[in-house]
Design a protein around this motif. Sequence first.
Motif, PDB file in Angstrom:
ATOM      1  N   LEU A  27       6.375   9.141   9.819  1.00  0.00           N
ATOM      2  CA  LEU A  27       5.907   7.927  10.487  1.00  0.00           C
ATOM      3  C   LEU A  27       4.571   8.174  11.182  1.00  0.00           C
ATOM      4  CD1 LEU A  27       6.196   5.055  11.661  1.00  0.00           C
ATOM      5  CD2 LEU A  27       7.630   6.059  13.471  1.00  0.00           C
ATOM      6  N   ALA A  28       4.442   9.307  11.853  1.00  0.00           N
ATOM      7  CA  ALA A  28       3.183   9.637  12.521  1.00  0.00           C
ATOM      8  C   ALA A  28       2.036   9.698  11.519  1.00  0.00           C
ATOM      9  CB  ALA A  28       3.312  10.960  13.267  1.00  0.00           C
ATOM     10  N   ASP A  29       2.317  10.246  10.332  1.00  0.00           N
ATOM     11  CA  ASP A  29       1.290  10.320   9.293  1.00  0.00           C
ATOM     12  C   ASP A  29       0.887   8.925   8.826  1.00  0.00           C
ATOM     13  OD1 ASP A  29       1.467  13.091   9.439  1.00  0.00           O
ATOM     14  OD2 ASP A  29       2.822  13.249   7.718  1.00  0.00           O
ATOM     15  N   LEU A  30       1.856   8.034   8.687  1.00  0.00           N
ATOM     16  CA  LEU A  30       1.565   6.644   8.295  1.00  0.00           C
ATOM     17  C   LEU A  30       0.680   5.967   9.332  1.00  0.00           C
ATOM     18  CD1 LEU A  30       2.280   4.045   6.515  1.00  0.00           C
ATOM     19  CD2 LEU A  30       4.093   3.666   8.199  1.00  0.00           C
ATOM     20  N   ILE A  31       1.039   6.101  10.599  1.00  0.00           N
ATOM     21  CA  ILE A  31       0.274   5.472  11.680  1.00  0.00           C
ATOM     22  C   ILE A  31      -1.153   6.002  11.699  1.00  0.00           C
ATOM     23  CG2 ILE A  31       0.083   5.322  14.206  1.00  0.00           C
ATOM     24  CD1 ILE A  31       3.173   5.210  14.263  1.00  0.00           C
ATOM     25  N   ALA A  32      -1.298   7.318  11.526  1.00  0.00           N
ATOM     26  CA  ALA A  32      -2.635   7.919  11.526  1.00  0.00           C
ATOM     27  C   ALA A  32      -3.444   7.459  10.316  1.00  0.00           C
ATOM     28  CB  ALA A  32      -2.522   9.438  11.548  1.00  0.00           C
ATOM     29  N   ALA A  33      -2.807   7.419   9.151  1.00  0.00           N
ATOM     30  CA  ALA A  33      -3.522   7.043   7.930  1.00  0.00           C
ATOM     31  C   ALA A  33      -4.030   5.608   7.994  1.00  0.00           C
ATOM     32  CB  ALA A  33      -2.614   7.228   6.715  1.00  0.00           C
ATOM     33  N   LEU A  34      -3.286   4.736   8.666  1.00  0.00           N
ATOM     34  CA  LEU A  34      -3.690   3.339   8.773  1.00  0.00           C
ATOM     35  C   LEU A  34      -4.576   3.086   9.983  1.00  0.00           C
ATOM     36  CD1 LEU A  34      -0.366   1.523   7.769  1.00  0.00           C
ATOM     37  CD2 LEU A  34      -2.344   2.078   6.343  1.00  0.00           C
ATOM     38  N   GLY A  35      -4.826   4.112  10.787  1.00  0.00           N
ATOM     39  CA  GLY A  35      -5.708   3.969  11.937  1.00  0.00           C
ATOM     40  C   GLY A  35      -5.173   3.029  13.003  1.00  0.00           C
ATOM     41  N   LEU A  36      -3.851   2.997  13.183  1.00  0.00           N
ATOM     42  CA  LEU A  36      -3.252   2.093  14.166  1.00  0.00           C
ATOM     43  C   LEU A  36      -3.404   2.676  15.564  1.00  0.00           C
ATOM     44  CD1 LEU A  36       0.064   1.182  12.301  1.00  0.00           C
ATOM     45  CD2 LEU A  36      -2.197   0.138  12.083  1.00  0.00           C
ATOM     46  N   ARG A  37      -3.776   1.824  16.507  1.00  0.00           N
ATOM     47  CA  ARG A  37      -3.950   2.263  17.894  1.00  0.00           C
ATOM     48  C   ARG A  37      -2.816   1.729  18.753  1.00  0.00           C
ATOM     49  NH1 ARG A  37      -5.814   0.357  22.544  1.00  0.00           N
ATOM     50  NH2 ARG A  37      -6.440  -1.639  21.642  1.00  0.00           N
ATOM     51  N   ARG A  38      -1.989   2.630  19.235  1.00  0.00           N
ATOM     52  CA  ARG A  38      -0.858   2.290  20.116  1.00  0.00           C
ATOM     53  C   ARG A  38      -0.062   1.093  19.593  1.00  0.00           C
ATOM     54  NH1 ARG A  38      -0.164   4.391  24.820  1.00  0.00           N
ATOM     55  NH2 ARG A  38       0.623   2.488  25.765  1.00  0.00           N
ATOM     56  N   PRO A  39       0.494   1.220  18.400  1.00  0.00           N
ATOM     57  CA  PRO A  39       1.308   0.117  17.883  1.00  0.00           C
ATOM     58  C   PRO A  39       2.622   0.006  18.640  1.00  0.00           C
ATOM     59  CG  PRO A  39       1.584   2.035  16.505  1.00  0.00           C
ATOM     60  CD  PRO A  39       0.504   2.384  17.506  1.00  0.00           C
ATOM     61  N   ALA A  40       3.271  -1.129  18.519  1.00  0.00           N
ATOM     62  CA  ALA A  40       4.675  -1.240  18.898  1.00  0.00           C
ATOM     63  C   ALA A  40       5.508  -0.782  17.713  1.00  0.00           C
ATOM     64  CB  ALA A  40       5.021  -2.674  19.269  1.00  0.00           C
ATOM     65  N   LEU A  41       6.691  -0.242  17.991  1.00  0.00           N
ATOM     66  CA  LEU A  41       7.621   0.181  16.954  1.00  0.00           C
ATOM     67  C   LEU A  41       8.891  -0.627  17.053  1.00  0.00           C
ATOM     68  CD1 LEU A  41       7.416   4.094  17.217  1.00  0.00           C
ATOM     69  CD2 LEU A  41       6.017   2.570  15.802  1.00  0.00           C
ATOM     70  N   LEU A  42       9.406  -1.049  15.912  1.00  0.00           N
ATOM     71  CA  LEU A  42      10.711  -1.696  15.849  1.00  0.00           C
ATOM     72  C   LEU A  42      11.529  -0.961  14.819  1.00  0.00           C
ATOM     73  CD1 LEU A  42      11.575  -5.472  15.693  1.00  0.00           C
ATOM     74  CD2 LEU A  42      12.735  -3.813  14.253  1.00  0.00           C
ATOM     75  N   GLY A  43      12.626  -0.361  15.260  1.00  0.00           N
ATOM     76  CA  GLY A  43      13.483   0.376  14.348  1.00  0.00           C
ATOM     77  C   GLY A  43      14.874  -0.209  14.320  1.00  0.00           C
ATOM     78  N   SER A  44      15.403  -0.407  13.115  1.00  0.00           N
ATOM     79  CA  SER A  44      16.751  -0.908  12.921  1.00  0.00           C
ATOM     80  C   SER A  44      17.664   0.237  12.514  1.00  0.00           C
ATOM     81  CB  SER A  44      16.748  -1.996  11.834  1.00  0.00           C
ATOM     82  OG  SER A  44      18.061  -2.345  11.444  1.00  0.00           O
ATOM     83  N   GLY A  65       0.823  -1.199   0.000  1.00  0.00           N
ATOM     84  CA  GLY A  65       0.000   0.000   0.000  1.00  0.00           C
ATOM     85  C   GLY A  65       0.857   1.248   0.000  1.00  0.00           C
ATOM     86  N   ARG A  66       0.207   2.388  -0.122  1.00  0.00           N
ATOM     87  CA  ARG A  66       0.870   3.685  -0.096  1.00  0.00           C
ATOM     88  C   ARG A  66      -0.018   4.658   0.672  1.00  0.00           C
ATOM     89  NH1 ARG A  66       4.948   4.135  -3.855  1.00  0.00           N
ATOM     90  NH2 ARG A  66       4.852   6.415  -3.863  1.00  0.00           N
ATOM     91  N   VAL A  67       0.617   5.555   1.427  1.00  0.00           N
ATOM     92  CA  VAL A  67      -0.116   6.612   2.112  1.00  0.00           C
ATOM     93  C   VAL A  67       0.614   7.930   1.891  1.00  0.00           C
ATOM     94  CG1 VAL A  67      -1.056   5.067   3.882  1.00  0.00           C
ATOM     95  CG2 VAL A  67       1.088   6.276   4.309  1.00  0.00           C
ATOM     96  N   SER A  68      -0.141   9.018   1.953  1.00  0.00           N
ATOM     97  CA  SER A  68       0.427  10.349   1.805  1.00  0.00           C
ATOM     98  C   SER A  68       0.945  10.828   3.157  1.00  0.00           C
ATOM     99  CB  SER A  68      -0.629  11.311   1.274  1.00  0.00           C
ATOM    100  OG  SER A  68      -0.107  12.615   1.141  1.00  0.00           O
ATOM    101  N   THR A  69       2.176  11.330   3.190  1.00  0.00           N
ATOM    102  CA  THR A  69       2.756  11.875   4.413  1.00  0.00           C
ATOM    103  C   THR A  69       3.391  13.224   4.098  1.00  0.00           C
ATOM    104  OG1 THR A  69       5.069  11.114   4.320  1.00  0.00           O
ATOM    105  CG2 THR A  69       3.393   9.481   4.962  1.00  0.00           C
ATOM    106  N   ARG A  70       3.858  13.894   5.130  1.00  0.00           N
ATOM    107  CA  ARG A  70       4.485  15.210   4.947  1.00  0.00           C
ATOM    108  C   ARG A  70       5.795  15.127   4.166  1.00  0.00           C
ATOM    109  NH1 ARG A  70       4.701  16.231  11.221  1.00  0.00           N
ATOM    110  NH2 ARG A  70       2.909  14.852  10.994  1.00  0.00           N
ATOM    111  N   LEU A  71       6.342  13.924   3.999  1.00  0.00           N
ATOM    112  CA  LEU A  71       7.544  13.722   3.181  1.00  0.00           C
ATOM    113  C   LEU A  71       7.212  12.972   1.894  1.00  0.00           C
ATOM    114  CD1 LEU A  71      10.280  12.883   5.865  1.00  0.00           C
ATOM    115  CD2 LEU A  71       9.845  15.063   4.707  1.00  0.00           C
ATOM    116  N   GLY A  72       5.993  13.124   1.421  1.00  0.00           N
ATOM    117  CA  GLY A  72       5.588  12.469   0.185  1.00  0.00           C
ATOM    118  C   GLY A  72       4.915  11.135   0.453  1.00  0.00           C
TER     119      GLY A  72
END
Length: 264
Positions: free
Chosen positions: A81-98, A8-15
């Motif tokens: 990332l915040a825009d992605l989380i909001a667009a997908l309607g995620l509620r308090r997800p866990a984050l894993l960053g490498s 999928g694709r979502v619109s964010t402040r960085l495109g």
Amino acid sequence: MIATPVQGRVSTRLGEVAYIRAGRGPSLVMLHGNGHSWHEFAPALDALAARWDVIAWDMPGHGDSDDVTAPPSIEAYAGSLADLIAALGLRRPALLGSSVGAFIAASHAAGGGEVSAVVLDEMQFRTRDWWLAAWPRVEQMFGQAEQPLEAVQPRFNRVVDTELLDRWNRERVRTGAAGLVGVMAAIRDFDLAAALAKLDLPCLLLFGADGPTVDRAEALAAALPGSTTAVVPEAGHFISLDQPAAFAAAVTHFLLDHMETTPP
């Protein structure tokens, strides 16, 4: 791969940001390292998707996501990332960053993002003076996008076969040398200590036993009292590629103990 990811694709402040999604359960958002894509986590995807709703992005300027017009800061990546989380309607997800993904995850959580737990995978917990001293080597490592096998193999414990080498170079070339160095500059310039001081949620600090960050494991743990530390044997900087089963097991064990288990 048993899990069939949905793209999928979502619109964010960085495109527009591309992502894949697989599995069911509480949401786990995964953020790859510099010059890579969601494929960094592909070998561990089946194991993680068996328990979690896994969303893995291509960070802006990487993979199938839009280019960026100027090197963003870590805070700007966290905003995307915040825009992605909001667009997908995620509620308090866990984050894993490498690697750089760990910085983005920490910035989002420290900035008030509603998160259940954070996994900081191979985070470079260094001072700005360290980065300034190391900068000539950083520019050497990232200032040329395409790399020969002899430069790539030392970064892994597994054998770097043709498939991995091709993807490594294809994804780095897609980002470009300026983009790669720009990401490293964003890491260098980010006030990591200030962000960590604001984190008040379960944190797993994950290191490869043979990686470049494990020497800072104790210092990072001291900066995050109450955090959990796990060191994966026979793994370098890319734990999910070197030891995918151990990577998935460490993440799953931690999240089962610390994450909210009600699906979004």
